[in-house]
Design a protein around this motif. Structure first.
Motif, PDB file in Angstrom:
ATOM      1  N   PRO A 214      34.721  -4.228  18.054  1.00  0.00           N
ATOM      2  CA  PRO A 214      34.861  -2.861  17.819  1.00  0.00           C
ATOM      3  C   PRO A 214      35.786  -2.004  17.992  1.00  0.00           C
ATOM      4  O   PRO A 214      36.206  -2.111  19.177  1.00  0.00           O
ATOM      5  CB  PRO A 214      33.370  -2.374  18.502  1.00  0.00           C
ATOM      6  CG  PRO A 214      32.682  -3.669  18.778  1.00  0.00           C
ATOM      7  CD  PRO A 214      33.812  -4.651  19.237  1.00  0.00           C
ATOM      8  N   ILE A 215      36.174  -1.401  17.193  1.00  0.00           N
ATOM      9  CA  ILE A 215      37.711  -0.468  17.318  1.00  0.00           C
ATOM     10  C   ILE A 215      37.430   0.605  16.521  1.00  0.00           C
ATOM     11  O   ILE A 215      36.819   0.719  15.479  1.00  0.00           O
ATOM     12  CB  ILE A 215      38.805  -1.513  16.937  1.00  0.00           C
ATOM     13  CG1 ILE A 215      39.022  -1.451  15.375  1.00  0.00           C
ATOM     14  CG2 ILE A 215      38.976  -2.742  17.510  1.00  0.00           C
ATOM     15  CD1 ILE A 215      39.861  -2.144  14.626  1.00  0.00           C
ATOM     16  N   ASP A 216      38.251   1.597  17.023  1.00  0.00           N
ATOM     17  CA  ASP A 216      38.272   3.008  16.017  1.00  0.00           C
ATOM     18  C   ASP A 216      40.044   3.587  16.195  1.00  0.00           C
ATOM     19  O   ASP A 216      40.187   3.853  17.168  1.00  0.00           O
ATOM     20  CB  ASP A 216      37.467   3.936  16.956  1.00  0.00           C
ATOM     21  CG  ASP A 216      36.947   5.202  15.890  1.00  0.00           C
ATOM     22  OD1 ASP A 216      37.629   5.239  15.060  1.00  0.00           O
ATOM     23  OD2 ASP A 216      35.986   5.594  16.118  1.00  0.00           O
ATOM     24  N   LEU A 217      40.665   3.253  14.844  1.00  0.00           N
ATOM     25  CA  LEU A 217      41.824   3.814  15.076  1.00  0.00           C
ATOM     26  C   LEU A 217      42.047   5.058  14.119  1.00  0.00           C
ATOM     27  O   LEU A 217      41.816   5.081  13.114  1.00  0.00           O
ATOM     28  CB  LEU A 217      42.587   2.523  14.372  1.00  0.00           C
ATOM     29  CG  LEU A 217      42.545   1.128  14.916  1.00  0.00           C
ATOM     30  CD1 LEU A 217      43.198   0.264  14.056  1.00  0.00           C
ATOM     31  CD2 LEU A 217      43.047   1.018  16.224  1.00  0.00           C
ATOM     32  N   THR A 218      42.466   6.181  14.852  1.00  0.00           N
ATOM     33  CA  THR A 218      42.206   7.498  14.375  1.00  0.00           C
ATOM     34  C   THR A 218      43.827   8.014  14.596  1.00  0.00           C
ATOM     35  O   THR A 218      44.606   7.390  14.884  1.00  0.00           O
ATOM     36  CB  THR A 218      41.377   8.333  15.094  1.00  0.00           C
ATOM     37  OG1 THR A 218      41.754   8.353  16.562  1.00  0.00           O
ATOM     38  CG2 THR A 218      39.882   7.574  14.794  1.00  0.00           C
ATOM     39  N   LEU A 219      44.032   9.112  13.738  1.00  0.00           N
ATOM     40  CA  LEU A 219      45.198   9.900  14.098  1.00  0.00           C
ATOM     41  C   LEU A 219      45.043  10.902  15.012  1.00  0.00           C
ATOM     42  O   LEU A 219      43.974  11.125  15.423  1.00  0.00           O
ATOM     43  CB  LEU A 219      45.673  10.747  12.591  1.00  0.00           C
ATOM     44  CG  LEU A 219      45.532   9.817  11.177  1.00  0.00           C
ATOM     45  CD1 LEU A 219      45.647  10.694  10.251  1.00  0.00           C
ATOM     46  CD2 LEU A 219      46.882   9.017  11.542  1.00  0.00           C
ATOM     47  N   PRO A 220      46.066  11.261  15.661  1.00  0.00           N
ATOM     48  CA  PRO A 220      46.353  12.321  16.836  1.00  0.00           C
ATOM     49  C   PRO A 220      45.436  13.560  16.735  1.00  0.00           C
ATOM     50  O   PRO A 220      44.823  14.175  17.391  1.00  0.00           O
ATOM     51  CB  PRO A 220      47.822  12.622  17.056  1.00  0.00           C
ATOM     52  CG  PRO A 220      48.474  10.955  16.711  1.00  0.00           C
ATOM     53  CD  PRO A 220      47.517  10.725  15.309  1.00  0.00           C
ATOM     54  N   GLU A 221      45.748  13.859  15.151  1.00  0.00           N
ATOM     55  CA  GLU A 221      44.924  14.963  14.799  1.00  0.00           C
ATOM     56  C   GLU A 221      43.492  15.299  14.539  1.00  0.00           C
ATOM     57  O   GLU A 221      42.942  16.224  14.676  1.00  0.00           O
ATOM     58  CB  GLU A 221      45.472  15.642  13.655  1.00  0.00           C
ATOM     59  CG  GLU A 221      45.743  14.827  12.538  1.00  0.00           C
ATOM     60  CD  GLU A 221      46.972  13.805  12.083  1.00  0.00           C
ATOM     61  OE1 GLU A 221      47.261  13.711  11.064  1.00  0.00           O
ATOM     62  OE2 GLU A 221      47.733  13.558  13.247  1.00  0.00           O
ATOM     63  N   ASP A 222      43.092  13.862  14.789  1.00  0.00           N
ATOM     64  CA  ASP A 222      41.466  13.623  14.640  1.00  0.00           C
ATOM     65  C   ASP A 222      40.768  14.197  16.025  1.00  0.00           C
ATOM     66  O   ASP A 222      39.722  14.465  15.919  1.00  0.00           O
ATOM     67  CB  ASP A 222      41.064  12.171  14.239  1.00  0.00           C
ATOM     68  CG  ASP A 222      41.502  11.748  12.931  1.00  0.00           C
ATOM     69  OD1 ASP A 222      41.516  12.785  12.061  1.00  0.00           O
ATOM     70  OD2 ASP A 222      41.731  10.680  12.687  1.00  0.00           O
ATOM     71  N   GLY A 223      41.439  14.320  17.065  1.00  0.00           N
ATOM     72  CA  GLY A 223      41.272  14.723  18.239  1.00  0.00           C
ATOM     73  C   GLY A 223      40.335  13.570  19.262  1.00  0.00           C
ATOM     74  O   GLY A 223      39.735  14.064  20.131  1.00  0.00           O
ATOM     75  N   LEU A 224      40.439  12.453  18.591  1.00  0.00           N
ATOM     76  CA  LEU A 224      39.563  11.539  19.653  1.00  0.00           C
ATOM     77  C   LEU A 224      40.574  10.393  20.419  1.00  0.00           C
ATOM     78  O   LEU A 224      41.444  10.044  19.956  1.00  0.00           O
ATOM     79  CB  LEU A 224      38.805  10.354  18.501  1.00  0.00           C
ATOM     80  CG  LEU A 224      37.592  10.759  17.905  1.00  0.00           C
ATOM     81  CD1 LEU A 224      37.086  10.144  16.705  1.00  0.00           C
ATOM     82  CD2 LEU A 224      36.461  10.850  19.069  1.00  0.00           C
ATOM     83  N   GLU A 225      40.494  10.645  21.472  1.00  0.00           N
ATOM     84  CA  GLU A 225      41.459   9.796  22.665  1.00  0.00           C
ATOM     85  C   GLU A 225      40.621   8.614  23.330  1.00  0.00           C
ATOM     86  O   GLU A 225      39.353   8.829  23.836  1.00  0.00           O
ATOM     87  CB  GLU A 225      41.778  10.967  23.645  1.00  0.00           C
ATOM     88  CG  GLU A 225      43.030  12.021  23.123  1.00  0.00           C
ATOM     89  CD  GLU A 225      43.987  11.320  22.307  1.00  0.00           C
ATOM     90  OE1 GLU A 225      44.387  10.390  22.887  1.00  0.00           O
ATOM     91  OE2 GLU A 225      44.706  12.041  21.834  1.00  0.00           O
TER      92      GLU A 225
END
Length: 413
Positions: A214-225
């Motif tokens: 399981p992975i979650d690759l997001t953009l910095p502006e998505d606010g998920l760290e």
């Protein structure tokens, strides 16, 4: 280029060395022909991304390569009518990604894509959005491929985890999916979705089970760290099932720290492998290897946003020092000398040419990173640190090349 001072020692002609690395006298067409021949001797490791559209395949390529350019139409090239390939880095690639676009789409017949990808791939990387439970077509292809290739490694990334989070929730930290059972902190809806996908595939035909990550690759502006949630687990799974050494090739580890060094690393590896390939060619002109190295130095200067002129090269070589210059030129000449050894000369010459050419290219690249990075910050360049960087990288480059030669591309069965 080399001037003998006696039968046992050499001293470098610094003017010739400077000329070789700044303005190599090799036609572009001749160099490209040599590079093509070298690549043919050592094909790229190929990762087959198998998943539906919008499942997160491009985000995975970006994360693994550290490249923001892995977008549709920028770097991808057509392989079949609906399959694309992405070579990274583009100038001297170290890995190729294949993407089958149409899985799950109406009126899409995947047979042409599957036949092509099966003829190329070393690792299957399945990609499934965690909240999309309709994966029947992906499962069908996975089972069919593994029936024909029971030993092929399969890693399946379950992506977009946050779409199953409760409103306002963030990632479960520390990363919980690398141990069993998962803690209660993992949202129940996400747990059900992840288990439902795994149950849908069932037991995968072949010698080994699929590795689910399981992975979650997001953009910095998505606010998920962190934005690369689960990436370390994906690297671990890839390393566990394959001997391709992808993390070492792409620099996805703690040793390659800052953004510039991370960007530069796969370029250095790519040019080192190219130089090793050129150095192993039976009748290559010795100036071909410095030509590859010259392209690398120009490439690194561009990455760091630094000028690269004859004056800069003279400073760089001067800081490296006479001992390193002598060793560099001795290695460059070594193949020409060894080939005269009776019987084993050609074999030894090829081995020397590949190892010496690749290792010195890697070392020059890493030393140049220190040089450009320090200069970019406006700090003083320490010659002892530069020489130590070169020496350490020379050993690391030889080790990397030995690993690549041992791994080869023997993942297909």
């Amino acid at each position: 280029m080399l001037r003998p001072t006696n039968s046992k020692t050499w001293r470098p002609d610094w003017v010739a060395l400077r000329r070789l690395l700044l303005q190599p006298r090799v036609a572009d067409a001749a160099l490209e022909s040599a590079l093509d021949a070298a690549r043919a001797r050592q094909p790229l490791p190929v990762i087959w991304l198998l998943g539906k559209a919008q499942s997160g395949k491009t985000s995975i390529i970006r994360a693994l390569t550290g490249s923001p350019n892995a977008v549709i139409g920028n770097g991808f090239r057509a392989c079949t009518r609906t399959a694309r390939g992405y070579d990274f880095p583009a100038d001297t690639p170290v890995v190729r990604f294949l993407d089958t676009r149409g899985l799950g789409e109406t009126a899409y017949d995947p047979r042409e894509d599957i036949d092509y990808c099966e003829s190329q791939a070393h690792l299957i990387l399945g990609v499934m959005k965690a909240t999309d439970l309709d994966q029947a077509e992906v499962f069908r292809v996975l089972q069919a491929v593994r029936r024909r290739h029971p030993r092929w490694p399969v890693v399946i990334a379950q992506t977009g985890l946050h779409e199953a989070y409760p409103p306002g929730a963030g990632h479960c930290l520390p990363y919980p999916f690398d141990r069993q059972p998962w803690p209660p902190a993992v949202p129940r809806d996400l747990t059900r979705a992840l288990h439902a996908q795994r149950a849908g595939l069932g037991t995968l035909t072949g010698d080994s089970a699929a590795h689910w990550v399981p992975i979650d690759l997001t953009l910095p502006e998505d606010g998920l760290e962190p934005a690369d949630y689960g990436l370390a687990a994906l690297w671990a799974a890839i390393g566990e099932v394959s001997a391709l050494g992808l993390q070492a090739l792409l620099g996805g580890d703690a040793e390659v720290r800052d953004t510039f060094a991370r960007t530069a690393h796969p370029h250095i590896v790519g040019y080192a492998l190219a130089a090793a390939g050129v150095g192993a060619l039976p009748a290559v002109d010795l100036v071909m290897v410095p030509a590859v190295q010259a392209k690398l130095l120009h490439s690194l200067a561009a990455i760091y946003g630094q000028r690269w002129s004859g004056q800069d090269l003279s400073e760089f070589l001067g800081l490296l020092g006479l001992g390193i210059g002598t060793g560099y030129l001795a290695r460059l000449a070594g193949r020409g000398l060894i080939k005269w050894v009776p019987v084993l000369g050609q074999t030894l010459g090829v081995l020397w040419g590949a190892t010496a050419s690749g290792a010195t290219t890697y070392a020059l690249g890493k030393a140049a990173c220190y040089y450009f990075g320090t200069r970019r910050l406006g700090e003083r360049i320490d010659s002892a640190t530069l020489r130590r960087t070169y020496a350490q990288a020379l050993a690391a480059g030889a080790q990397l090349l030995a690993g690549e030669q041992a791994a080869g591309t023997g993942g297909r069965n």
